[in-house]
Design a protein around this motif. Sequence first.
Motif: not given
Length: 437
Positions: A268-277
């Motif tokens: 999700d993070f690597l695909s740009g679907r989430a802003a933070m991780y």
Amino acid sequence: MHRKRRVLLLLCILILITAGCKGGNEMNSEDGGSGQVTIRFLHLWPEAISPGQHRVVGQIVEEYEELNPQVSIVTEDLENEQYKNKLKILSATNELPDVGLTWAAGFLMPYVKGQLFAPLDDLLMNGEFADSFIPGTTEAFAIDGHTYALPLEFNVAPIYYNKEIFRQFSLEVPTTFDELKHVAAVLAEQNFTPIALGNKDRWTGSLWYMYLADRYAGQAALTNALEGRTSFHTEDLLKAAEEVQALVDSQAFVRGFNGLSNEEARADFLSGRAAMYLMGSWVVPDFTTNKEIPAEFRENVGFFKFPSVTGGKGYIDDWIGGPGVGLFVADNSLVKEEAKRFVQYFVERWGELAVTEAGVIPATKVDTSSFHLPELYLELFNEVNQARSFTLFADVQMDARVAEVHLNQIQALFAKAVTPEEFSRIHDEVLLDKMGR
């Protein structure tokens, strides 16, 4: 005549038994009596998930085989959760690989109690080799005066963020927890996922609780509670649990987070679907050296320290982290001495290669001044050097049985299946039982 036949028969049986015993031993340690030694090595860096670390492993193995033609190293790799499960299964049947990876402290304890790992004290008698480790890292793998694994990594857990998404929504990097909640609220209002979290694996949610507990209660109070010296049922630790559930209520985490694995959250993070991780520094290669990740994305990843909280007793320079995985040698290995030599060589080569090829922070001292390294790596490396304290991941430092209760309660807390009070009480009960009080 009958007596002579009986004596001959007994001699044949003895010869067969002796040959069978010898042959069984050589079948596992050497190939066909040729003197070829085979070392089985199990690790947790599959190429598809950790290409940098996987590449470094392959390089070190190849080098060792070239330097030692009589040695053949057979490697197997599994992702994190599969690796942990296989380690449990192999230990139950006493079929551990000759060399493998383990975590420190509480995770290590049952394997040591079961006499499954060989002491590696003899390797540390080499003063130059022993001095190559960052202070405190080998101690994390020591139990009752003996060292049972040698650390490879030193990990901390920052919050990674997508700079482009922050620019898109005119967001500033938060330095306080209130600011972090504001960032999450702005994103949630725009129907954009604020935080990637795969809490099916549970330790991922523990990171959030650990940081909040550290920031509210302080590092010493958190450590005392985790070790059972003081109660979890304090105002500060209750507040930490309450804030976890407040984040859930504010839709700060990706939808369905308790059913997602960490690999799904990472995606999700690597695909740009989430802003933070929020994740350990072992994923830094994804944002620096992993060429399978688009350069445009890697260039737009930054990190920030977990923010401070108003009125809290913790400090922003306190980190959740510490020694990562270390190499063990199985105590029942038929090639134990060769396996130990391989472990020492692996550690010696890993340090510099971990920095230059894999982009992770090693547990050994490396002079980075002559290397051209990614900016994000150098920034994080410098933060580690300036850290005020490190608190080892809860599920690693706790006794295995207590850690299982903790992880289950973390998932329940995020699911709002328990209240903060129940969460704290259950921790106290299992720790008091462990302490025999």
